[in-house]
Design an enzyme around this catalytic site. Sequence first.
Site, PDB file in Angstrom:
ATOM      1  N   CYS A 105      -1.196  -8.891 -36.139  1.00 14.27           N
ATOM      2  CA  CYS A 105      -1.416  -7.863 -35.103  1.00 14.27           C
ATOM      3  C   CYS A 105      -2.888  -7.450 -35.081  1.00 14.27           C
ATOM      4  O   CYS A 105      -3.497  -7.279 -34.018  1.00 14.27           O
ATOM      5  CB  CYS A 105      -0.555  -6.627 -35.365  1.00 14.27           C
ATOM      6  SG  CYS A 105       1.200  -6.973 -35.400  1.00 14.27           S
ATOM      7  N   CYS A 160     -27.526  13.920 -27.055  1.00 11.99           N
ATOM      8  CA  CYS A 160     -28.761  14.693 -26.911  1.00 11.99           C
ATOM      9  C   CYS A 160     -29.058  15.458 -28.206  1.00 11.99           C
ATOM     10  O   CYS A 160     -30.209  15.547 -28.660  1.00 11.99           O
ATOM     11  CB  CYS A 160     -28.650  15.687 -25.753  1.00 11.99           C
ATOM     12  SG  CYS A 160     -28.348  14.883 -24.182  1.00 11.99           S
ATOM     13  N   CYS A 194     -28.319   3.865 -10.121  1.00 13.40           N
ATOM     14  CA  CYS A 194     -28.713   3.552 -11.497  1.00 13.40           C
ATOM     15  C   CYS A 194     -28.752   4.837 -12.307  1.00 13.40           C
ATOM     16  O   CYS A 194     -28.506   5.929 -11.798  1.00 13.40           O
ATOM     17  CB  CYS A 194     -30.076   2.884 -11.506  1.00 13.40           C
ATOM     18  SG  CYS A 194     -31.343   3.959 -10.777  1.00 13.40           S
ATOM     19  N   CYS A 238     -30.814   7.866 -11.085  1.00 12.28           N
ATOM     20  CA  CYS A 238     -30.172   8.830 -10.164  1.00 12.28           C
ATOM     21  C   CYS A 238     -29.411   9.881 -10.968  1.00 12.28           C
ATOM     22  O   CYS A 238     -29.439  11.076 -10.658  1.00 12.28           O
ATOM     23  CB  CYS A 238     -29.194   8.112  -9.235  1.00 12.28           C
ATOM     24  SG  CYS A 238     -29.915   6.779  -8.294  1.00 12.28           S
ATOM     25  N   CYS A 258      22.000 -10.474 -25.203  1.00 15.98           N
ATOM     26  CA  CYS A 258      22.457  -9.446 -26.144  1.00 15.98           C
ATOM     27  C   CYS A 258      21.656  -8.160 -25.957  1.00 15.98           C
ATOM     28  O   CYS A 258      20.747  -8.094 -25.133  1.00 15.98           O
ATOM     29  CB  CYS A 258      22.298  -9.951 -27.575  1.00 15.98           C
ATOM     30  SG  CYS A 258      20.574 -10.362 -27.932  1.00 15.98           S
ATOM     31  N   ASP A 296      10.398  10.810  30.068  1.00 16.11           N
ATOM     32  CA  ASP A 296       9.331   9.953  29.531  1.00 16.11           C
ATOM     33  C   ASP A 296       8.560   9.446  30.757  1.00 16.11           C
ATOM     34  O   ASP A 296       9.089   9.466  31.863  1.00 16.11           O
ATOM     35  CB  ASP A 296       9.964   8.790  28.764  1.00 16.11           C
ATOM     36  CG  ASP A 296       8.935   7.777  28.285  1.00 16.11           C
ATOM     37  OD1 ASP A 296       7.901   8.207  27.760  1.00 16.11           O
ATOM     38  OD2 ASP A 296       9.164   6.578  28.457  1.00 16.11           O
ATOM     39  N   GLU A 350      -7.094 -15.748  36.072  1.00 15.68           N
ATOM     40  CA  GLU A 350      -6.149 -14.922  35.308  1.00 15.68           C
ATOM     41  C   GLU A 350      -4.792 -15.603  35.096  1.00 15.68           C
ATOM     42  O   GLU A 350      -3.972 -15.119  34.334  1.00 15.68           O
ATOM     43  CB  GLU A 350      -5.944 -13.559  36.005  1.00 15.68           C
ATOM     44  CG  GLU A 350      -7.124 -12.614  35.893  1.00 15.68           C
ATOM     45  CD  GLU A 350      -7.291 -12.011  34.498  1.00 15.68           C
ATOM     46  OE1 GLU A 350      -6.642 -12.490  33.557  1.00 15.68           O
ATOM     47  OE2 GLU A 350      -8.101 -11.069  34.356  1.00 15.68           O
ATOM     48  N   ASP A 404      11.437   6.221  22.523  1.00 18.76           N
ATOM     49  CA  ASP A 404      12.206   7.374  23.012  1.00 18.76           C
ATOM     50  C   ASP A 404      13.523   7.548  22.262  1.00 18.76           C
ATOM     51  O   ASP A 404      14.165   8.578  22.375  1.00 18.76           O
ATOM     52  CB  ASP A 404      12.529   7.208  24.512  1.00 18.76           C
ATOM     53  CG  ASP A 404      11.282   7.063  25.361  1.00 18.76           C
ATOM     54  OD1 ASP A 404      10.303   7.764  25.061  1.00 18.76           O
ATOM     55  OD2 ASP A 404      11.282   6.244  26.300  1.00 18.76           O
TER      56      ASP A 404
END
Length: 1431
Positions: A22, A291, A388, A391, A506, A975, A1012, A1236
């Site tokens: 592990c 700091c 970066c 900023c 099982c 409608d 068309e 509707d």
Amino acid sequence: MDRSMSVDSVTISVEGITCDSCVCTIEQRIGNLNGVYHIKVSLEEKNATIIYDPKLQTPKTLLEAIDDMGFDAVLHNPNPLPVLTDTVFLTVAGSLALPWDHIQNTLLKTKGVTDIKISPQQRTIVVTLIPSIVNANQIIELLPDLSLDIRTLEKKSGTCEDYSMAQAGEVMLKMKIEGMTCHSCTSTIEGKIGKLQGVQRIKVSLDNQEATIVYQPHLITIEEIKKQIEAVGFPAFIKKQPKYLKLGAIDIERLKNTPVKSSEGSQQRSPSYTSDSTVTFIIDGMHCKSCVLNIESALSTLQYVSSIVVSLENRSAIVKYDASLVTPETLRKAIEAISPGQYRVSIASEVESTSNSPSSSPLQKIPLNIVSHPLTQETVINIDGMTCNSCVQSIEGVISKKEGVKSIRVSLANGNGTVEYDPLLTSPETLREAIEDMGFDAALSGIYSVLVALMAGKAEVRYNPAVIQPPMIAEFIRELGFGATMIENADEVDGVLELVVRGMTCASCVHKIESILTKHRGIFYCSVALATNKAHIKYDPEIIGPRDIIHMVESLGFEASLVKKDRSASHLDHKREIRQWRRSFLVSLFFCIPVMGLMIYMMVMDHHLAILHHNQNMSQEEMINIHSSMFLERQILPGLSIMNLLSFLLCVPVQFFGGWYFYIQAYKALKHKTANMDVLIVLATTIAFAYSLVILLVAMYERANVNPITFFDTPPMLFVFIALGRWLEHIAKGKTSEALAKLISLQATEATIVTLDSDNILLSEEQVDVELVQRGDIIKVVPGGKFPVDGRVIEGHSMVDESLITGEAMPVAKKSGSTVIAGSINQNGSLLIRATHVGAETTLSQIVKLVEEAQTSKAPIQQFADKLSGYFVPFIVIISIATLLVWIIIGFLNFEIVETYFPGYNRSISRTETIIRFAFQASITVLCIACPCSLGLATPTAVMVGTGVGAQNGILIKGGEPLEMAHKVKVVVFDKTGTITHGTPVVNQVKILVESNRISRNKILAIVGTAESNSEHPLGAAITKYCKQELDTETLGTCVDFQVVPGCGISCKVINIEGLLHKDNWKIEENNIKNASLVQIGANNEQSSTSSSMIIDAQLSNTLNAQQYRVLIGNREWMIRNGLVINNDVDDSMTEHERKGRTAVLVAVDDELCGLIAIADTVKPEAELAVHILKSMGLEVVLMTGDNSKTARSIASQVGITKVFAEVLPSHKVAKVKQLQEEGKWVAMVGDGINDSPALAMANVGIAIGTGTDVALEAADVVLIRNDLLDVVASIDLSRKTVKRIRINFVFALIYNLVGIPIAAGVFMPIGLVLQPWMGSAAMAASSVSVVLSSLFLKLYRKPTYEKYELHARSQMGQKRPSEISVHVGIDDTSRNSPKLGLLDRIVNYSRASINSLLSDKRSLNSIGTSEPDKHSLLVGDYREDDDTTL
């Protein structure tokens, strides 16, 4: 030691480690993660210590990575510890054979090396490393060609220049940069230059047009930096000569002259100090433990500093120093000079003390204001635009100086900043504005994501409860102008998954699946049942989806698949009820027919005997003898006649099989302490059957000569009529489930999920079940395919048919960023969409849910008969018992009355028995004569006839409920598309924009029609149809190179049209007359002037050369894109058409603008009349549409509707109907589309237009086959007539009962009015027949004709002024009213209108239909309605 390279360490507890295997697995897996420098897993302590780069990893991501391996990981301390790094300078030997790349790769692969900077010119390598993992000697062993540089040796020897050299290695440079225009420019420069080797930090100021750059001159030169900035595209100049970052000259000298503490000195302090002083500094700008360590390690190297304690919480540093060697001011400057130079230091207090008082704790000297913590709050601000660490430093530096700010931590990876502040001094909004002032985009956080489900009217908000609460979110939404209430918590929107898992053997398999799944992030609960092979899983759809879970189960070695959901609406299916009532009716009918035959035969024979008795004065004994000698009255056994035996045998099956469901319903009603029709039916039939059986058995026991009167004919007759009514009722109800089945069938069953790489290049496709689609999946939808889920387009262009949702026939253009709706159809281009709403959250699923809720929640109107029978049943039972008791008392008081009136009184029976039998017979007669047959028939017969008459007149009414309800209607909601209008676009107007001698009108029509003819767009089809009609032809020219651009228009080439023009040559004269009234070119005022230029077809030449025309047809954008100029007149004309809800299309032939075609959905001719008649009937008429408010207003003004709701979604239609119902109004909804259907189902009466969608027809209560709005009027009229007839039927039934019951009870016996039981049967039949005959009178109903309506209404009709129409957007009640006209405006309008009427009279000579405009509203403001020539 160096902190410029930030490296952190974190310790995570790991449960579930059992062996060294592990340990190796975790170390190997986590060690390979990007940004992890080192990991050490301890089997004994069950923990893992990880050293990592905080820019690439966080404790949380590392914790999840261990979790994902199947171990339980816990983070006890979420704050990581900083790890100090060291910088080593290496020199490369002159005879180096290895390439630089090899050196770089070898070093980067070395554990513990965090950064490398190579300078091939100076043949040096600067390596940043973690000393606890690797040292310089190990690196030299790896690469023997490298040797330690002098700087490293000096550093190792510990000279006094250690600290200052670190500072002196960096140079600050200021450069002037020109040409920057936005924040994006600054981000580009910072991103590009910040990545260069040797550049430590860069900050670009847009306002000052300059860049501040900190760099290492031994790795990069000024010229190289300048060249790189110019390569990005910005001219750069050196503003200030570069200077080394350093302390003041005096301080440097003083620091240089200070001997560095030896290693011994650090362990054993020299006791020779004569005077120790303590100073407390307040330090602003510290953010974390890093700091603190930075300041402590920097100052503790100075020999005159004996101790330093830095507190992050108090923002303070307490320094003990030798006052004879250094001043507090020098220390203050030394702290401020520490890299990265962001600390602001002030002296809080200075205390002189002697070396003999070491017990005086420096902490006691901290000023009170520092120790006492003020009330602080924390806020999280999302920050966009950071590129970066520069900023980050810049934001932290500026904001930490703000008044009231205690601390700020900005995370570049998460794109946010956490600010601790004093709420008395500042607010989150002030801080957000301050960050925005620096040139970044800032937004107050707390809300992580918002997903709005349009149909459901819900928003799913994920938020941080520490920052914001649900009521505040609801308040934000309300501030935007929308109503918002909290309906559920986040834990209720968890996904639930049912899986079938195969291959489990099982309990171990079950445990394996459950433990692995529940450990996975995003899965809350998992339960696996071995017996049923099913797994029930609850998960967070934001983190994980069904497909991921299935893959996880399959990776464990099992087969997993979804439990298939039933896609049909079987839960609303009435098949079972239909089957049972049909069976009940058929059983009853089979046995009822012979019973009725026998009854009619006996009635006829009894009538014949009565005539004989009357004519021949026969004695009572002779009558009895003749009666008993009839075939059916012959006795098989003493007291048992053939008639009674047959009646009994036929009644038994009906009583127990036909009436089974009635018994169940009656039992349920009595259990709930109510009495309905079922109780009365069961009571009457059971008592009639039981009484008949008892008296028959008594007669047989007494061996009576006279046959007893039985009531075996009652149950079959009752059950037949009632079962038929119930059967028909359930058939009508069953139709509703078909609506849902059709709705569900619109859902796509499969989806094509695609995988894209970072450059959006398609890597793979996979077909999956639609239920496996997860939020965030990318789905490909091919032309003609259905959208499987709601989503947002990320790539592609297409037109999409959304008539399903909006009801509008026009396809909608979709491009990147557009939202798409599940179930809508992709028409011509392939699209890639990102799923936003899946499963039950999709719009289509919400429509299905709305229809279901409307149908199931609509309370069926409690029929009048049921209400009446509620009182009627107990009343009849009381009367019957009273009759029994009264006659027993009368019999004992005056036996002669009983003896006189008891038919077939047998003296062999005792007096008491005679009295009881007589009283019982009277009470049973009351129960039987008060048969609910006529009451039960009053409604169903009228309804049957009413629905039949409706069907003959083209009005299909589904059952009795809508027929009864329609007469109560107070509001009719229409409608628009397909109901008030035809629902298909039609060409309204053609405007020719060139002189007729250059190109004739017919030629333009021929070119446009041909172009068309290849388009699938409804507008294209409308234009082609119009051109064919105008040219009177079925065939057009040839179209080649046809291209369509969704949302813009078409381009093609047209040939072979000369034949069309040649064929029409003989009709030129006729066309010239017609064209005289065409709309003029570039006219500003269509109403107030006649045609300024006639469009006359040019005489056609006989030469039929096959000329080719380049044709463009489309909107403004399409013309401009193809380099055509649209002048103001044409643009104004287009705007005017668009204002009236029309689509204006431009035509260009051979790069010249030739024509403008206006297309719109036209109003049905009978609509205005229908609306007027409904209003005259006292009904309120409302128009509700998903279309825009301009179109809605235009249509409403044409038909005379004054209240309009525009831009309404299907769910809003439902809400509006509900709102009207809550006001106590009965609502009829008239519609035709799927959109509707929820409103049709919710309304008291839903009326669907026959040409509408199947779903609308199924959801409605009334269907108008003829697509004629006058049938709406007729359906309400028919309902009123039917209800009137039902009331008359009830009067008949009640009169019969009110007269018949007292006679049956023997009230009128003293005056000789006796009701024999057979007379009761006849009266019962008569009452039923009278009710049926009354209902049949409805057959005489005739639907009023159009002419009759028109004659009545024409005088009062007229179009509405726009000022009379209130338009509401959505379902709000704040209307957008048109401006009222002033008195002067009206006078001007009347004068204009009178001129215009003269012109319209002239035009009517040319037989061109004009729609009559409103005289008040011509040419006024933006709301004028012009008199368009309909071609």
